[in-house]
Design a protein around this motif. Structure first.
Motif, PDB file in Angstrom:
ATOM      1  N   VAL A   1       0.869  -1.182   0.000  1.00 52.47           N
ATOM      2  CA  VAL A   1       0.000   0.000   0.000  1.00 52.47           C
ATOM      3  C   VAL A   1       0.905   1.231   0.000  1.00 52.47           C
ATOM      4  O   VAL A   1       1.727   1.387   0.903  1.00 52.47           O
ATOM      5  CB  VAL A   1      -0.934   0.023   1.223  1.00 52.47           C
ATOM      6  CG1 VAL A   1      -1.772   1.293   1.215  1.00 52.47           C
ATOM      7  CG2 VAL A   1      -1.841  -1.206   1.230  1.00 52.47           C
ATOM      8  N   PRO A   2       0.791   2.074  -1.021  1.00 50.37           N
ATOM      9  CA  PRO A   2       1.625   3.275  -1.066  1.00 50.37           C
ATOM     10  C   PRO A   2       1.324   4.215   0.110  1.00 50.37           C
ATOM     11  O   PRO A   2       0.304   4.067   0.784  1.00 50.37           O
ATOM     12  CB  PRO A   2       1.213   3.933  -2.394  1.00 50.37           C
ATOM     13  CG  PRO A   2       0.625   2.822  -3.213  1.00 50.37           C
ATOM     14  CD  PRO A   2      -0.033   1.912  -2.231  1.00 50.37           C
ATOM     15  N   GLY A   3       2.206   5.170   0.334  1.00 48.20           N
ATOM     16  CA  GLY A   3       2.005   6.162   1.394  1.00 48.20           C
ATOM     17  C   GLY A   3       2.166   7.546   0.796  1.00 48.20           C
ATOM     18  O   GLY A   3       3.187   8.188   0.993  1.00 48.20           O
ATOM     19  N   PRO A   4       1.145   8.001   0.046  1.00 47.63           N
ATOM     20  CA  PRO A   4       1.282   9.296  -0.642  1.00 47.63           C
ATOM     21  C   PRO A   4       1.084  10.466   0.302  1.00 47.63           C
ATOM     22  O   PRO A   4       0.075  11.164   0.262  1.00 47.63           O
ATOM     23  CB  PRO A   4       0.186   9.238  -1.714  1.00 47.63           C
ATOM     24  CG  PRO A   4      -0.857   8.315  -1.162  1.00 47.63           C
ATOM     25  CD  PRO A   4      -0.154   7.356  -0.228  1.00 47.63           C
ATOM     26  N   SER A   5       2.069  10.696   1.134  1.00 48.41           N
ATOM     27  CA  SER A   5       1.988  11.717   2.182  1.00 48.41           C
ATOM     28  C   SER A   5       1.944  13.136   1.588  1.00 48.41           C
ATOM     29  O   SER A   5       2.361  13.348   0.460  1.00 48.41           O
ATOM     30  CB  SER A   5       3.216  11.540   3.067  1.00 48.41           C
ATOM     31  OG  SER A   5       3.435  12.648   3.858  1.00 48.41           O
ATOM     32  N   SER A   6       1.419  14.084   2.342  1.00 46.50           N
ATOM     33  CA  SER A   6       1.300  15.471   1.873  1.00 46.50           C
ATOM     34  C   SER A   6       2.214  16.397   2.693  1.00 46.50           C
ATOM     35  O   SER A   6       2.597  16.071   3.815  1.00 46.50           O
ATOM     36  CB  SER A   6      -0.146  15.937   2.006  1.00 46.50           C
ATOM     37  OG  SER A   6      -0.550  15.849   3.362  1.00 46.50           O
ATOM     38  N   PHE A   7       2.531  17.559   2.122  1.00 47.30           N
ATOM     39  CA  PHE A   7       3.419  18.516   2.787  1.00 47.30           C
ATOM     40  C   PHE A   7       2.876  18.960   4.149  1.00 47.30           C
ATOM     41  O   PHE A   7       3.599  18.993   5.136  1.00 47.30           O
ATOM     42  CB  PHE A   7       3.609  19.762   1.915  1.00 47.30           C
ATOM     43  CG  PHE A   7       4.665  19.621   0.855  1.00 47.30           C
ATOM     44  CD1 PHE A   7       5.847  18.926   1.091  1.00 47.30           C
ATOM     45  CD2 PHE A   7       4.492  20.215  -0.388  1.00 47.30           C
ATOM     46  CE1 PHE A   7       6.831  18.814   0.110  1.00 47.30           C
ATOM     47  CE2 PHE A   7       5.468  20.116  -1.384  1.00 47.30           C
ATOM     48  CZ  PHE A   7       6.639  19.411  -1.129  1.00 47.30           C
ATOM     49  N   ALA A   8       1.598  19.344   4.175  1.00 44.85           N
ATOM     50  CA  ALA A   8       1.054  19.888   5.429  1.00 44.85           C
ATOM     51  C   ALA A   8       1.160  18.854   6.542  1.00 44.85           C
ATOM     52  O   ALA A   8       1.431  19.190   7.700  1.00 44.85           O
ATOM     53  CB  ALA A   8      -0.400  20.326   5.231  1.00 44.85           C
ATOM     54  N   ALA A   9       0.935  17.590   6.191  1.00 41.53           N
ATOM     55  CA  ALA A   9       0.993  16.532   7.203  1.00 41.53           C
ATOM     56  C   ALA A   9       2.405  16.419   7.781  1.00 41.53           C
ATOM     57  O   ALA A   9       2.588  16.241   8.983  1.00 41.53           O
ATOM     58  CB  ALA A   9       0.556  15.204   6.597  1.00 41.53           C
ATOM     59  N   VAL A  10       3.406  16.546   6.899  1.00 41.51           N
ATOM     60  CA  VAL A  10       4.798  16.485   7.367  1.00 41.51           C
ATOM     61  C   VAL A  10       5.063  17.630   8.342  1.00 41.51           C
ATOM     62  O   VAL A  10       5.671  17.446   9.405  1.00 41.51           O
ATOM     63  CB  VAL A  10       5.778  16.547   6.168  1.00 41.51           C
ATOM     64  CG1 VAL A  10       7.215  16.661   6.647  1.00 41.51           C
ATOM     65  CG2 VAL A  10       5.610  15.323   5.272  1.00 41.51           C
ATOM     66  N   LEU A  11       4.551  18.803   8.012  1.00 37.99           N
ATOM     67  CA  LEU A  11       4.779  19.966   8.890  1.00 37.99           C
ATOM     68  C   LEU A  11       4.119  19.759  10.255  1.00 37.99           C
ATOM     69  O   LEU A  11       4.697  20.098  11.294  1.00 37.99           O
ATOM     70  CB  LEU A  11       4.244  21.235   8.218  1.00 37.99           C
ATOM     71  CG  LEU A  11       4.991  21.639   6.948  1.00 37.99           C
ATOM     72  CD1 LEU A  11       4.317  22.839   6.288  1.00 37.99           C
ATOM     73  CD2 LEU A  11       6.456  21.962   7.254  1.00 37.99           C
ATOM     74  N   GLY A  12       2.916  19.202  10.249  1.00 36.14           N
ATOM     75  CA  GLY A  12       2.235  18.940  11.518  1.00 36.14           C
ATOM     76  C   GLY A  12       3.026  17.966  12.376  1.00 36.14           C
ATOM     77  O   GLY A  12       3.168  18.134  13.595  1.00 36.14           O
TER      78      GLY A  12
END
Ligand SMILES: *Cc1c(COP(=O)(O)O)cnc(C)c1O
Length: 478
Positions: free
Chosen positions: A103-114
């Motif tokens: 299962v891929p993990g297409p993470s987003s920028f805002a989530a990384v910042l949080g």
């Protein structure tokens, strides 16, 4: 507002704590911190040009990264470079547009910042007293998820490291509420659930594994017969574990029929939606997932299809108080930080087996606020469409491809005509080694197959075409 006596003296602030606990100057932290931001953003911008997965050998990695125990300081810039360019360059890029494996993990920028913010503020969300702000964020995020998935008011939850911890937690709650008894699942249930049952001490004859039907779903008539035969043998049925989006094929068990049966027989209805539950945010996903809202407990994995970096999983339980009844502890040495909890205060340490726990909610909160649910919904919808597009590409070339299971909430499985298990395995390995893309080889009812999981909204039609073309060439070469 903080009380005035706790306001730091403005002009004194920069000099008050010029260094961290081990002596790194604050200015050095700023400089290195900005460098880390650049490393991360550069990787994301260049990911298309890098391999979807790269695996190093233990000897090479350990010789480049190891050495004697470092007794003296070494330059942090060099060490960060080693981490980024050696250690972190040898891993799967779950957010790569041609990473279709597992299962891929297409993470987003805002989530990384949080995530970073919570780590930087050294958050501990064990108790309300010790982490009221982040605990409030967790309550808010859990309720947003509850509303989006349609679970009843009063549903409670907790964020955990992932689907495996979340399923284990839910099963522990089921047993704490209903007592010992038999659990029902299928051969398509995630393997970590079998492990959870074992870890929780379910004896072998309390784990009833049903063969899935032709569409890899839980067969309701076989479930009914299993309940009857267990009762005749003097065993007590307790828990049905359904899957909403199996990892193998995206199959969704017949949730409404299982919900009816559980209600009628007084059984606990657990749904493992670790992979598929977020699809319910979309109209098309909802068609497949009706009945999700009737779960006694539901698991989802925001680090899969809600654009979060690892780790974050979630257990939702629709019976108020059930999580606390299963996990509450109030030992003497925690009394001073707990006491009697006024209304609305939640001590999350009483909702799972974790005591000290970082905030996994900050990144979700920031993601929802930054992009809004409409945008997130579109991105999930895109993942569902991409699997359908892959299915059309496969169907358009029947001399090469055999469709095994049609596109189902972001997953499609297929085989190269005439190829066996070994050839599929080798083709998947060779594809990963080529750097072009990563797919998974699997086995479905004895048949070797390939599988694409297409939940990265950045994937293009060209990415799918290139991956299939390379796979066909590799499988034929065998
Ligand atoms: C991924 C997955 C799990 C396990 O979740 P982790 O986050 O890897 O612990 C459980 N069930 C299903 C259906 C999954 O797809």
């Amino acid at each position: 507002m903080p009380s005035p006596q706790f306001q730091p003296h403005e002009s004194a602030l920069p000099h008050e704590y010029p260094a961290d606990t081990l002596g790194m100057p604050a200015d050095e932290m700023r400089r290195l911190g900005y460098a880390v931001v650049d490393l991360v953003v550069d990787r994301l911008c260049r990911r298309q040009q890098t391999p979807a997965i790269r695996t190093g050998s233990p000897s090479e990695l350990i010789s480049r990264l190891g050495g004697p125990v470092p007794m003296e300081p070494a330059p942090a810039d060099e060490s960060l470079t080693l981490l980024a360019h050696v250690a972190l360059a040898h891993q799967q890029s779950g957010d790569h547009p041609r990473y279709f494996a597992r299962v891929p993990g297409p993470s987003s920028f805002a989530a990384v910042l949080g995530e970073w913010l919570g780590t930087g503020f050294n958050t501990n969300v064990a108790s309300w007293a010790g982490g009221s702000g982040p605990a409030a964020i967790e309550l808010i995020v859990l309720d947003w998820l509850r509303q989006l998935l349609g679970l009843p008011d009063g549903t409670e939850g907790v964020l955990l490291s992932g689907g495996s911890a979340a399923n284990l937690t839910a099963i522990a709650v089921a047993r704490s509420e209903l007592g010992p008894g038999v659990a029902y699942l299928t051969d398509q249930t995630h393997s970590t659930i079998l492990r959870a049952l074992r870890q929780l001490g379910f004896p072998k004859d309390h784990v009833h594994l049903l063969p899935s039907d032709a569409e890899y779903r839980l067969p309701i008539d076989a479930l009914q017969r299993a309940l009857e035969s267990d009762c005749r043998a003097g065993r007590r049925p307790m828990l049905v574990i359904a899957t909403a989006g199996t990892t193998n094929t995206g199959a969704v068990d017949p949730l409404p029929a299982i919900a009816d049966l559980c209600a009628q027989e007084g059984l606990w209805f657990h749904i493992d939606g670790a992979y598929g539950a977020p699809a319910a945010l979309t109209g098309r996903g909802r068609q497949f997932l009706s009945g999700l809202e009737r779960a006694d407990s539901l698991v989802l994995d925001p680090h899969k299809w809600l654009f979060q970096p690892y780790d974050v999983g979630c257990t939702l339980v629709s019976r108020p108080g059930a999580l606390e009844r299963a996990f509450s502890t109030n030992p003497e040495y925690l009394k001073d930080v707990s006491g009697a909890a006024p209304a609305g205060e939640v001590d999350f340490r009483n909702r799972s087996f974790e005591l000290t726990r970082r905030s996994r909610a900050l990144k979700l909160w920031l993601t929802f606020r930054t992009y809004g649910v409409h945008r997130i919904r579109q991105a999930i919808e895109r993942g569902i469409e991409l699997a359908e597009l892959a299915e059309r590409l496969l169907r358009s070339d029947p001399r090469t491809w055999e469709l095994i299971t049609p596109a189902r909430i972001g997953i499609v499985t297929f085989a190269v005509r005439g190829a066996g298990r070994k050839q599929h395995e080798t083709a998947a390995q060779a594809l990963a080694a080529s750097g072009v893309a990563a797919v998974t080889s699997t086995v479905l009812k004895g048949r070797g197959a390939l599988r694409l999981c297409t939940i990265n909204p950045l994937t293009t039609e060209d990415d799918l075409r290139a991956t299939l073309a390379r796979l066909a060439a590799l499988a034929r070469r065998e």
